[in-house]
Design a protein around this motif. Structure first.
Motif, mmCIF file in Angstrom:
data_model
loop_
_atom_site.group_PDB
_atom_site.id
_atom_site.type_symbol
_atom_site.label_atom_id
_atom_site.label_comp_id
_atom_site.label_asym_id
_atom_site.label_seq_id
_atom_site.Cartn_x
_atom_site.Cartn_y
_atom_site.Cartn_z
ATOM 1 N N ALA A 9 -21.092 -0.604 0.232
ATOM 2 C CA ALA A 9 -20.176 -1.754 0.179
ATOM 3 C C ALA A 9 -18.838 -1.363 -0.432
ATOM 4 O O ALA A 9 -17.800 -1.873 -0.030
ATOM 5 N N ALA A 10 -18.857 -0.466 -1.414
ATOM 6 C CA ALA A 10 -17.610 -0.115 -2.089
ATOM 7 C C ALA A 10 -17.518 1.385 -2.291
ATOM 8 O O ALA A 10 -17.553 1.877 -3.419
ATOM 9 N N PRO A 11 -17.399 2.123 -1.205
ATOM 10 C CA PRO A 11 -17.309 3.582 -1.353
ATOM 11 C C PRO A 11 -16.033 3.950 -2.097
ATOM 12 O O PRO A 11 -15.002 3.304 -1.924
ATOM 13 N N GLN A 45 -15.444 6.665 2.543
ATOM 14 C CA GLN A 45 -14.751 5.538 3.164
ATOM 15 C C GLN A 45 -14.481 5.812 4.641
ATOM 16 O O GLN A 45 -14.724 4.963 5.501
ATOM 17 N N ASP A 96 -19.531 -0.234 14.267
ATOM 18 C CA ASP A 96 -19.515 -1.649 13.895
ATOM 19 C C ASP A 96 -18.539 -1.920 12.748
ATOM 20 O O ASP A 96 -18.509 -2.995 12.178
ATOM 21 N N ALA A 97 -17.732 -0.906 12.408
ATOM 22 C CA ALA A 97 -16.818 -1.088 11.280
ATOM 23 C C ALA A 97 -15.568 -1.856 11.684
ATOM 24 O O ALA A 97 -14.890 -2.427 10.849
ATOM 25 N N VAL A 98 -15.246 -1.851 12.954
ATOM 26 C CA VAL A 98 -14.046 -2.565 13.385
ATOM 27 C C VAL A 98 -14.438 -3.623 14.406
ATOM 28 O O VAL A 98 -15.533 -3.593 14.972
ATOM 29 N N ALA A 99 -13.539 -4.528 14.634
ATOM 30 C CA ALA A 99 -13.772 -5.537 15.661
ATOM 31 C C ALA A 99 -13.749 -4.855 17.022
ATOM 32 O O ALA A 99 -13.145 -3.797 17.199
ATOM 33 N N HIS A 102 -8.664 2.314 -8.997
ATOM 34 C CA HIS A 102 -7.990 1.075 -9.368
ATOM 35 C C HIS A 102 -8.960 -0.073 -9.134
ATOM 36 O O HIS A 102 -9.652 -0.146 -8.131
ATOM 37 N N ASN A 149 -25.345 -3.968 8.284
ATOM 38 C CA ASN A 149 -24.653 -4.833 9.214
ATOM 39 C C ASN A 149 -23.438 -5.486 8.599
ATOM 40 O O ASN A 149 -23.322 -6.699 8.547
ATOM 41 N N PRO A 150 -22.501 -4.711 8.110
ATOM 42 C CA PRO A 150 -21.311 -5.348 7.571
ATOM 43 C C PRO A 150 -20.400 -5.758 8.718
ATOM 44 O O PRO A 150 -20.480 -5.194 9.807
ATOM 45 N N GLY A 208 -16.531 -6.039 10.257
ATOM 46 C CA GLY A 208 -15.357 -5.192 10.115
ATOM 47 C C GLY A 208 -14.548 -5.577 8.883
ATOM 48 O O GLY A 208 -14.070 -4.726 8.144
ATOM 49 N N VAL A 212 -15.871 -4.151 5.556
ATOM 50 C CA VAL A 212 -15.563 -2.744 5.356
ATOM 51 C C VAL A 212 -14.101 -2.575 4.980
ATOM 52 O O VAL A 212 -13.760 -1.841 4.065
ATOM 53 N N ALA A 224 -13.616 -3.435 1.518
ATOM 54 C CA ALA A 224 -14.209 -2.411 0.654
ATOM 55 C C ALA A 224 -13.270 -1.219 0.533
ATOM 56 O O ALA A 224 -13.134 -0.623 -0.526
ATOM 57 N N ARG A 225 -12.621 -0.904 1.627
ATOM 58 C CA ARG A 225 -11.737 0.265 1.593
ATOM 59 C C ARG A 225 -10.536 -0.005 0.704
ATOM 60 O O ARG A 225 -10.030 0.883 0.041
ATOM 61 N N ARG A 226 -10.091 -1.256 0.757
ATOM 62 C CA ARG A 226 -8.950 -1.578 -0.094
ATOM 63 C C ARG A 226 -9.360 -1.505 -1.569
ATOM 64 O O ARG A 226 -8.543 -1.325 -2.432
ATOM 65 N N GLY A 227 -10.706 -1.605 -1.788
ATOM 66 C CA GLY A 227 -11.228 -1.448 -3.151
ATOM 67 C C GLY A 227 -10.961 -2.690 -3.946
ATOM 68 O O GLY A 227 -10.350 -2.626 -4.989
#
Lengths: 317, 270, 279
Positions: A239-241, A247, A255-258, A315, B258-259, B261, B264, B267-270
């Motif tokens: 969830a929070a790499p 990342q 499935d990470a993008v639309a 951060h 199953n996240p 988009g 994710v 999450a990347r933005r933290g």
């Protein structure tokens, strides 16, 4: 104390002047009674690290480590004697792990004979019980079968039963579901989860598949080019790499993008195993790389939930 | 509306019985009908034994068909005589799962890319090389790769060569049989992006076979789920992913993480 | 060359060099043989049945001919016969095996049944029959042996093709519309060549032995042409008192057959070993 405690593991092959760095700096810590994922793409050193734990490295390998302990024992000394007693292995291809010309009963018995010291009739009962424990519906019939008469999922269960038969409390599973169908693989993972709980096992799950990690691992370690780059609890990790590589890896999943959007691919190649790496191994491909990343080893960072190695200041937000 | 590029009706494939007295085996493909509209991507999902490989092989005319029809690009595909079929095969390009197995280990990349062209008749050597290099570059590899052999390439590079080979005759239909399941995740993303680009630039239609529903969801407009030789679920990708009718499809989809988009991204933005 | 020798190992390399050495002797027999005319058959009764000496290293036969020269000239016949048997078997067996394996179905059934029929002939018996019908001679003997040998090559080629035929890259070629002929010549034939070469090297020894056996039985080469099998037969009458007569050609057959066998094994064995995993 962790069951497995590895610090700074390095494995080299080839000549002293121009060595092949199979593993460069792997830290791995596995708690008792958990399933720990070892994640990475091909060439990251995950399988070699597993083989090192099993003491299955070729003699030409040169292994060094700051710490390489299993249950407090220094594995660099005793790996050979632990394999088959404390540590067992489940491989990707169950068909190859079983002898095609012997019945399952005989193969189970061979394992039990060399590990249990029980008389014959008791061994048979134990074999049946172990097969039943791996969720095989009709252990008697399975014992009489040859491997080719069983489906891939059943074969993998037999292999797991054999691992249990050795009495091992630590199982290294190298891509155990890759050769299986998704639904069958899910069942095998569910079985491993159950066995971990019921039998106080510990499992190291070597995989490249994030779905497998999500499905069954309590915690995981991410490898890149022979380095541990990030480790932590699975939910935190997915969830929070924190590490840019983790990342990027997660963002590259379909499935990470639309739908219709481009997937985030990681440009460039993994460093050659011959290369000398001065700074962060991921720096040449990292979107947020700074000058320092190429020059100095990144510091280890820890936010309580997981740890990673990166020059970027974490951060919070 | 135009005629679909590929239209399959009531297709049945059954393999020969194994012994003289054994009962005939159940059909590997059982009354399958599907249509692939020009310019779209059809995902074909199924596990081993689902009949998806047999269906593919039937479309490629590698196995005899018991009954049913296949119309491909205006041809009654199954009725084409051998000689005509050899010419018309150029309408289909195929990419297999493992590029190292589907590319001959003995030939150079130039020879591999030339093979489909020479199979269709004499082509001057100069033109062969030119077209091979052009297609290779389209697939993201420099022309210098032409003199290499498949085993000198990485998995992703080899798969690009396989895609270039499939496209070198400018087929209308590209059949992809698990094209990314032997690849690493980051390489899979590159290949999926490449396929998306090629589809748009060349106006390709694709039949994308996979066991990975997440990949299908990303690439396909419509998809079908096969099990036991039958199609158990078919429809638009949105419809199936948001509300699968079959328990089996739900099982396939519910597996793993199953996240969305958005998750994710945040999450990347933290 | 260095790669080849490394692959063959020391035993294979020695065998290879020995075979090349014998072949060179045979080719340059008129130059290297101490008594070329005797090698060709001219008698030299004065020195008959001389034991090995500095003049006649391996002694002389019952017509006083130098055994060294006879054995060197005999190599010409023996090597040619062996080569012909193996080559003829390959020429017949390879295409049949390729076609049977590639096309399968009734073509396979038909070709393989024919193959089985030939496999059932006893080689020596057939050779005896052919010699009886057409007279003894090297060509007849060679044909007789090849007729019973090619089925092994057909079977080997077929087995290789069956494995290759299922390879995705072969299937890919079919799907691209590549013709059967091109697939067989371009994709399948090159991949079958190595196992067949290994088999041919392994078979050279037995071919040599069979050819010698035929001559020994008087069905092959006739005197005065030198031939090892025939020489062993002639020397039998003087054994063991004049042991060198039978021993010289006999030992040569033995060592050469052994060399081919070792070479064949070395060619085959190089992709075995899984590396030295610690146990």
């Amino acid at each position: 104390m962790s069951l497995v405690e590895i610090k700074g593991l390095a494995i080299r092959f080839g000549s002293l002047h121009n060595p092949i760095h199979a593993v460069r700096h792997v830290d791995l810590s596995i708690e008792r009674g958990t399933i720990h994922g070892l994640i990475g793409e091909s060439g990251c050193g995950k399988t070699i690290s597993g083989m090192a734990l099993l003491g299955l490295l070729p003699q030409s390998a040169r292994v060094s480590a700051d710490a390489f302990r299993f249950d407090g024992l220094n594995l660099l000394d005793v790996a050979k004697s632990l394999r088959g007693r404390r540590i067992a292995m489940i491989s990707q291809d169950p068909a190859a792990a079983l002898n095609p010309v012997l019945r399952i009963g005989r193969q189970m018995d061979d394992v039990l004979k060399s590990h249990s010291g029980l008389p014959r009739f008791q061994r048979r009962a134990v074999a049946e019980e172990l097969l039943a424990a791996t969720g095989l519906a009709d252990p008697r019939r399975v014992l009489k079968s040859y491997p080719h008469q069983l489906s891939g999922g059943m074969q993998q269960r037999v292999v797991i039963a054999q691992a249990l038969a050795t009495g091992a409390d630590f199982i290294i599973a190298d891509e155990p579901t890759t050769a299986l169908d998704v639904t069958v693989g899910a069942q095998v993972l569910a079985l491993l989860k159950r066995l971990v709980q019921e039998r106080a096992l510990t499992v190291l799950m070597i995989t490249h598949d994030m779905d497998v990690v999500a499905e069954c691992c309590d915690s995981a370690t991410v490898l890149y080019a022979g380095h541990t780059v990030e480790a932590g609890r699975t939910d935190e990790l997915l969830a929070a790499p924190r590490h840019p590589y983790t990342q990027a890896l997660l963002a590259a999943l379909p499935d990470a993008v639309a739908k219709g959007e481009r997937l985030a691919s990681i440009e460039g190649h993994i460093p050659s195993p011959f290369a000398v790496i001065e700074g962060c191994p991921f720096a040449p491909r990292c979107a947020s790389a700074m000058a320092v990343c190429r020059q100095a080893k990144p510091p280890e960072r820890d936010d309580g939930n997981h740890c990673w190695t990166c020059h970027l200041e974490p951060h919070h937000g | 509306m135009d005629e679909p590029l590929l239209q399959i009706r009531d297709l049945v494939v059954r393999y020969r019985r194994t012994g003289l007295f054994s009962a005939p085996p159940p059909p590997a493909v059982n009354a399958v009908s599907l249509a692939l509209a020009t310019g779209s991507t059809l995902g074909l999902v199924g596990e081993s034994g689902s009949g998806k490989s047999s269906l593919l092989r039937a479309i490629l005319r590698l196995v005899p068909v018991e009954s049913g029809t296949i119309r491909l690009d205006g041809d009654d595909w199954l009725a084409l005589p051998e000689q005509r079929l050899r010419e018309r095969r150029r309408a289909i390009g195929v990419v297999a799962q493992n590029p190292f197995l589907s590319l001959s280990p003995r030939l150079t990349i130039a020879e591999i890319l030339a093979e489909p062209m020479t199979a269709q008749g004499r082509v001057p050597a100069e033109e062969l090389r030119l077209r091979a290099a052009e297609m290779l570059e389209r697939c993201g590899l420099p022309g210098t790769f032409l003199s290499r052999r498949a085993r000198e390439l990485s998995g992703g590079q080899a798969q690009r060569v396989a895609i270039a080979r499939a496209l070198v005759l400018q087929p209308k239909l590209l059949i992809l049989d698990e094209p990314t399941s032997a690849l690493d995740i980051s390489v899979q993303a590159q290949i999926l992006n490449l396929l998306e680009d090629l589809k748009r630039e060349l106006g390709l239609s694709m039949l994308f076979v996979t066991h990975n529903l997440k990949v299908v969801r990303h690439v396909s407009d419509t998809h079908v789920v096969m099990r036991g030789g039958r199609i158990i679920e078919a429809g638009s990708t949105e419809q199936i992913s948001s509300a699968p009718a079959e328990e089996y499809t739900r099982q396939l989809m519910g597996y793993g993480r199953n996240p969305t988009g958005a998750e994710v991204a945040s999450a990347r933005r933290g | 060359m260095r790669d080849l020798l490394k692959r063959l190992g020391w035993a294979g390399s020695i065998s290879l060099f020995f075979i090349i050495f014998v072949a060179l002797l045979a080719i340059f027999a008129p130059v290297v043989a101490p008594f070329p005319t005797q090698g060709l058959g001219a008698p030299n009764i004065a020195d008959k049945l001389t034991p090995p000496s500095t003049e006649y290293w391996l002694g002389t036969d019952h017509l006083g001919r130098d055994m060294v020269s006879r054995v060197i000239y005999g190599a010409r016949v023996s090597l040619t016969t062996g080569l012909l048997i193996v080559a003829l078997s390959l020429v017949i067996g390879l295409p049949i095996g390729l076609l049977a394996g590639y096309f399968g179905g009734w073509i396979d059934d038909a070709l393989m049944r024919v193959t089985d029929v030939f496999l059932a002939f006893p080689a020596l018996l057939l050779a005896v029959l052919m010699a009886a019908a057409m007279g003894p001679g090297m060509v007849n003997a060679t044909v007789a042996v090849a007729v019973t040998w090619w089925p092994w090559y057909a079977r080997l080629a077929r087995a290789e093709v069956l494995v290759l035929r299922g390879q995705p890259y072969i299937e890919a070629a079919r799907v691209m519309g590549v013709s059967h002929g091109t697939i067989i010549l371009r994709h399948i034939l090159p991949s079958t060549s190595r196992p067949l070469a290994v088999q041919a090297a392994l078979d050279f020894g037995p071919a040599l032995l069979t050819a010698s056996a035929l001559s020994f039985l008087g069905l092959g080469i006739l005197p005065p042409t030198a031939d090892w099998g025939q020489m062993v037969n002639a020397g039998r009458a003087f054994f063991p008192l004049r042991w060198w007569y039978a021993a010289a050609p006999g030992m040569t057959i033995f060592v050469l057959a052994l060399a081919f066998s070792v070479l064949g094994d070395a060619l085959r064995g190089d992709d075995g070993g899984q590396g030295d995993v610690a146990r």
